[in-house]
Design an enzyme around this catalytic site. Structure first.
Site, short mmCIF file in Angstrom:
data_model
loop_
_atom_site.label_atom_id
_atom_site.label_comp_id
_atom_site.label_asym_id
_atom_site.label_seq_id
_atom_site.Cartn_x
_atom_site.Cartn_y
_atom_site.Cartn_z
N HIS A 173 -0.47 47.56 27.69
CA HIS A 173 -1.91 47.68 28.27
C HIS A 173 -2.74 48.85 27.04
O HIS A 173 -3.66 48.18 26.94
CB HIS A 173 -2.14 48.34 29.90
N GLY A 174 -2.09 49.82 26.93
CA GLY A 174 -2.46 50.62 25.82
C GLY A 174 -3.31 51.87 26.52
O GLY A 174 -3.59 52.90 25.50
N ASP A 175 -3.73 51.80 27.62
CA ASP A 175 -4.69 52.71 28.02
C ASP A 175 -4.49 52.84 29.72
O ASP A 175 -5.63 53.15 30.30
CB ASP A 175 -6.17 52.62 27.65
N ILE A 176 -3.29 52.95 29.95
CA ILE A 176 -3.14 53.02 31.51
C ILE A 176 -3.13 54.43 32.08
O ILE A 176 -2.59 55.57 31.54
CB ILE A 176 -1.71 52.68 32.05
N ASN B 98 -8.19 53.27 35.27
CA ASN B 98 -8.09 51.95 34.63
C ASN B 98 -7.23 51.02 35.53
O ASN B 98 -6.85 49.87 35.26
CB ASN B 98 -7.51 51.86 33.22
#
Length: 264
Positions: free
Chosen positions: A158-161, A165
């Site tokens: 995901h990269g930005d959990i 978010n």
């Protein structure tokens, strides 16, 4: 910006526009379903939309339509909030929910991948910041190089959990929004939990040490390696913030807490 998609997809505006630096959003109704129309204005958001389409509702918000810069997804209508949970004595439960959603995202397999960026490229700013500032950032850079040189359990990330978010989608449960387009070690996706939901929670005495145990158990991760990823990610976050000329107190504090735990 919204008009052509309102006509094309027969959408009814259902709220005020939301303006961010990277996209424009509008709450709408689609065939009676509460939805969110998102129009990307930066490349990173466009790639994130492609990843949302790729997940196809498996751990992420269901997608109703997609064309070019525009993404139409179901809207989160549930009233629960992971941030509020973390503030109201349910931090452990919030972390376990985040881990469960991440597991669904990481489990998606068996179809051609969208174009993804390796984690190695994301950490270039940490190299620059470490050269300028030294200290904990230099320590983190050494750990980061070790992690990136020997990735384990590589998945679509995901990269930005974080708490903001992953939203309450009512009958659909908790689902993710706003991904980046990354591929790399699975453990990376859990590091940002520890910088969130805000400084009040993140640097409470004992919070990081406790949540490391909670997240490691819930996500089936090795505790020490998770701590290394927390140190790496928090330091990268600090590097991004410092580049903007802003104080990075939260991220630097989390990085130092992770480094302290590693030294025990």
């Amino acid at each position: 910006m919204f008009d052509e998609y309102l006509v094309r997809w027969n959408l009814i505006p259902d709220g005020d526009p939301i303006i961010t630096h990277s996209s424009r959003l509008l709450p709408v109704l689609y065939k009676g379903i509460p939805a969110m129309l998102k129009v990307a204005i930066e490349a990173e958001e466009r790639w994130g939309s492609l990843l949302m389409v790729w997940w196809n509702g498996e751990g992420a918000a269901p997608i109703l339509a997609h064309e070019g810069d525009a993404l139409l997804m179901e809207r989160a209508v549930g009233t629960a909030s992971l941030s509020e949970m973390a503030h109201s004595g349910h931090d452990d439960e919030a972390s376990r929910i985040i881990c469960a959603v991440a597991a669904k995202l990481h489990a998606v397999k068996g179809k051609p991948l969208p174009e993804l960026l390796p984690l190695t490229g994301w950490f270039k700013e940490l190299e620059l910041a470490a050269a300028r500032n030294g200290g904990i950032l230099s320590q983190a850079l050494a750990v980061t190089k070790e992690l990136l040189a020997d990735p384990q359990d590589v998945v679509v990330l995901h990269g930005d959990i974080h708490h903001g978010n992953i939203l309450d989608f009512g009958a659909h449960g908790w689902l993710a929004i706003d991904p980046k387009r990354l591929i790399g070690e699975r453990a990376f996706d859990f590091a940002n939990i520890f910088c969130n939901p805000d400084m009040e929670v993140a640097i409470q005495p004992g919070r990081l040490a406790r949540q490391v145990n909670i997240v490691a158990a819930a996500a089936n991760l090795e505790r020490k390696r998770l701590l290394k990823w927390i140190l790496a990610y928090a330091s990268l976050s600090a590097a991004w913030t410092l580049k903007e000329g802003k104080p990075a107190n939260l991220a630097l504090s989390v990085a130092k807490l992770a480094a302290f735990e590693l030294e025990k």
